[in-house]
Design a protein around this motif. Structure first.
Motif, short mmCIF file in Angstrom:
data_model
loop_
_atom_site.label_atom_id
_atom_site.label_comp_id
_atom_site.label_asym_id
_atom_site.label_seq_id
_atom_site.Cartn_x
_atom_site.Cartn_y
_atom_site.Cartn_z
N THR A 100 -18.30 -11.75 5.08
CA THR A 100 -17.71 -10.52 4.54
C THR A 100 -16.62 -9.98 5.44
OG1 THR A 100 -19.46 -9.16 5.55
CG2 THR A 100 -19.80 -9.91 3.28
N ALA A 101 -16.65 -10.28 6.73
CA ALA A 101 -15.58 -9.84 7.62
C ALA A 101 -14.24 -10.41 7.17
CB ALA A 101 -15.88 -10.27 9.06
N GLU A 102 -14.22 -11.68 6.80
CA GLU A 102 -12.98 -12.29 6.33
C GLU A 102 -12.57 -11.76 4.96
OE1 GLU A 102 -10.90 -14.70 8.10
OE2 GLU A 102 -12.07 -13.47 9.48
N LEU A 103 -13.55 -11.52 4.09
CA LEU A 103 -13.24 -10.98 2.77
C LEU A 103 -12.67 -9.56 2.88
CD1 LEU A 103 -16.38 -12.15 0.75
CD2 LEU A 103 -14.10 -13.17 0.76
N ILE A 104 -13.28 -8.75 3.73
CA ILE A 104 -12.81 -7.38 3.89
C ILE A 104 -11.46 -7.35 4.59
CG2 ILE A 104 -13.31 -5.16 5.01
CD1 ILE A 104 -16.29 -5.77 4.60
N ARG A 105 -11.29 -8.21 5.59
CA ARG A 105 -10.00 -8.27 6.29
C ARG A 105 -8.88 -8.64 5.31
NH1 ARG A 105 -6.90 -12.14 8.62
NH2 ARG A 105 -8.45 -13.76 8.18
N GLY A 106 -9.15 -9.59 4.44
CA GLY A 106 -8.15 -9.96 3.44
C GLY A 106 -7.83 -8.81 2.51
N GLY A 107 -8.86 -8.04 2.14
CA GLY A 107 -8.63 -6.90 1.26
C GLY A 107 -7.82 -5.82 1.94
N ILE A 108 -8.12 -5.55 3.20
CA ILE A 108 -7.39 -4.51 3.93
C ILE A 108 -5.94 -4.92 4.16
CG2 ILE A 108 -7.22 -3.37 6.19
CD1 ILE A 108 -10.27 -3.30 6.24
N GLN A 109 -5.72 -6.18 4.48
CA GLN A 109 -4.35 -6.64 4.70
C GLN A 109 -3.56 -6.74 3.40
OE1 GLN A 109 -4.88 -10.28 6.98
NE2 GLN A 109 -4.70 -9.15 8.91
N ALA A 110 -4.25 -6.68 2.25
CA ALA A 110 -3.56 -6.70 0.96
C ALA A 110 -3.14 -5.30 0.49
CB ALA A 110 -4.46 -7.34 -0.10
N VAL A 111 -3.51 -4.27 1.25
CA VAL A 111 -3.07 -2.92 0.90
C VAL A 111 -1.55 -2.87 1.01
CG1 VAL A 111 -3.15 -0.48 1.57
CG2 VAL A 111 -5.23 -1.88 1.66
N PRO A 112 -0.85 -2.35 0.01
CA PRO A 112 0.62 -2.35 0.03
C PRO A 112 1.17 -1.70 1.30
CG PRO A 112 -0.16 -1.71 -2.13
CD PRO A 112 -1.37 -1.80 -1.25
N ALA A 113 2.16 -2.36 1.89
CA ALA A 113 2.76 -1.85 3.13
C ALA A 113 3.42 -0.50 2.92
CB ALA A 113 3.76 -2.86 3.67
N ALA A 114 3.90 -0.25 1.70
CA ALA A 114 4.56 1.03 1.43
C ALA A 114 3.61 2.20 1.62
CB ALA A 114 5.12 1.03 0.01
N GLU A 115 2.34 1.99 1.32
CA GLU A 115 1.38 3.08 1.48
C GLU A 115 1.10 3.33 2.97
OE1 GLU A 115 -1.96 3.18 -0.99
OE2 GLU A 115 -0.98 2.25 -2.71
N ILE A 116 1.08 2.27 3.75
CA ILE A 116 0.90 2.43 5.19
C ILE A 116 2.11 3.18 5.78
CG2 ILE A 116 0.47 1.24 7.35
CD1 ILE A 116 -1.72 0.90 5.25
N GLU A 117 3.30 2.79 5.34
CA GLU A 117 4.50 3.48 5.82
C GLU A 117 4.51 4.93 5.38
OE1 GLU A 117 7.64 1.15 4.26
OE2 GLU A 117 7.26 -0.60 5.56
N GLY A 118 4.03 5.19 4.16
CA GLY A 118 3.96 6.56 3.68
C GLY A 118 3.02 7.42 4.50
N SER A 119 1.90 6.85 4.90
CA SER A 119 0.96 7.61 5.73
C SER A 119 1.57 7.92 7.10
CB SER A 119 -0.34 6.83 5.90
OG SER A 119 -0.13 5.64 6.64
N ASP A 120 2.33 6.96 7.64
CA ASP A 120 3.01 7.21 8.91
C ASP A 120 4.07 8.30 8.75
OD1 ASP A 120 1.47 5.29 10.13
OD2 ASP A 120 2.93 3.68 9.82
N ALA A 121 4.78 8.28 7.62
CA ALA A 121 5.81 9.28 7.39
C ALA A 121 5.21 10.68 7.26
CB ALA A 121 6.60 8.94 6.13
N LEU A 122 3.98 10.75 6.74
CA LEU A 122 3.31 12.03 6.60
C LEU A 122 2.65 12.50 7.89
CD1 LEU A 122 1.60 11.53 3.11
CD2 LEU A 122 3.55 13.00 3.65
N GLY A 123 2.72 11.67 8.91
CA GLY A 123 2.16 12.04 10.20
C GLY A 123 0.65 11.90 10.29
N MET A 124 0.06 11.04 9.45
CA MET A 124 -1.38 10.85 9.49
C MET A 124 -1.78 10.07 10.73
SD MET A 124 -2.19 9.91 5.48
CE MET A 124 -3.95 9.86 5.79
N SER A 125 -2.90 10.45 11.30
CA SER A 125 -3.40 9.72 12.46
C SER A 125 -3.94 8.37 12.00
CB SER A 125 -4.51 10.50 13.15
OG SER A 125 -5.63 10.65 12.30
N MET A 126 -4.13 7.45 12.94
CA MET A 126 -4.66 6.13 12.59
C MET A 126 -6.05 6.26 12.00
SD MET A 126 -5.23 2.77 15.00
CE MET A 126 -3.46 2.58 15.23
N ARG A 127 -6.85 7.18 12.51
CA ARG A 127 -8.21 7.37 11.99
C ARG A 127 -8.18 7.80 10.53
NH1 ARG A 127 -12.74 11.51 14.55
NH2 ARG A 127 -14.36 11.12 12.98
#
Length: 215
Positions: A100-127
């Motif tokens: 399940t570690a590999e399955l979950i890792r694949g799912g997390i890495q499939a999250v669109p990069a635009a959403e990660i960039e959006g969270s950074d633009a909003l100043g969200m912490s890593m947590r």
């Protein structure tokens, strides 16, 4: 043979309950460990990464039967004796966490990069980014695969028969030994496995279709 199968089925319900309990406990403890290891294998901290990679690679590379025997008979020069049920549970938890570690890792890495960039633009912490964006969406993406693995895990509980856990396969073998009707006993066990596995497989397919409607 069919009357024999019908008469044997009720005697196997206790073994089916043990198999389902093993599956539930393995998922209950293995999934959180799998989530932890999924971040560990890509962590910047070397110690955390090496430990995670070790457990994931050994858990995926070694057959579940080998891990089960290792847990039951104990490590060399280690005075630890586990019950058959505890050793089977630990071995399946390790296997569950690794896959399940590999399955979950694949799912997390499939999250669109635009959403990660959006969270950074909003100043969200890593947590907060992990809590509100990456983990929820990654688990949603990985859910169909996780459900499919749960079906395989339920079938893999039959390996616990080798260390005298009274699960479904063990009960079928015991019934066959006492009645000398091995074929009806194993057919009855197969029907019970199918009664759980087939609906669960259909459910995972439906979940995948439902979660993919937006694509």
């Amino acid at each position: 043979m069919f009357p024999d199968v019908a008469s044997i089925l009720p005697t196997l319900f206790g073994g089916l309950q043990v198999s389902l309990t093993l599956t539930f406990l393995s998922l209950l403890f293995g999934l959180p460990l799998g989530l932890l290891f999924s971040f560990g294998v890509i962590a910047q901290n070397r110690a955390f990464r090496y430990v995670s990679v070790f457990f994931v690679e050994v858990g995926r590379g070694a057959p579940a039967l080998v891990l089960l025997q290792l847990m039951y008979y104990g490590l060399p020069n280690v005075e630890i004796t586990l019950s058959s049920l505890a050793s089977a549970c630990l071995a399946l938890v390790w296997t569950t966490a690794a896959y399940t570690a590999e399955l979950i890792r694949g799912g997390i890495q499939a999250v669109p990069a635009a959403e990660i960039e959006g969270s950074d633009a909003l100043g969200m912490s890593m947590r907060d980014r992990l809590r509100f964006i990456e983990i929820p969406q990654g688990l949603r993406i990985a859910l169909p695969s996780l459900m499919g693995f749960a079906v395989l895990l339920f079938q893999a509980t039959s390996l616990a028969y080798t260390v005298a856990v009274p699960e479904l396969m063990s009960q079928a073998y015991s019934t066959g030994s006492s009645t000398f009707k091995y074929l009806p006993a194993f057919v009855a066990a197969g029907l019970l496995y199918l009664a759980i596995s087939v609906p669960a497989t259909w459910l995972s397919v439906l979940a995948e279709k439902r979660l993919s409607r937006h694509l």
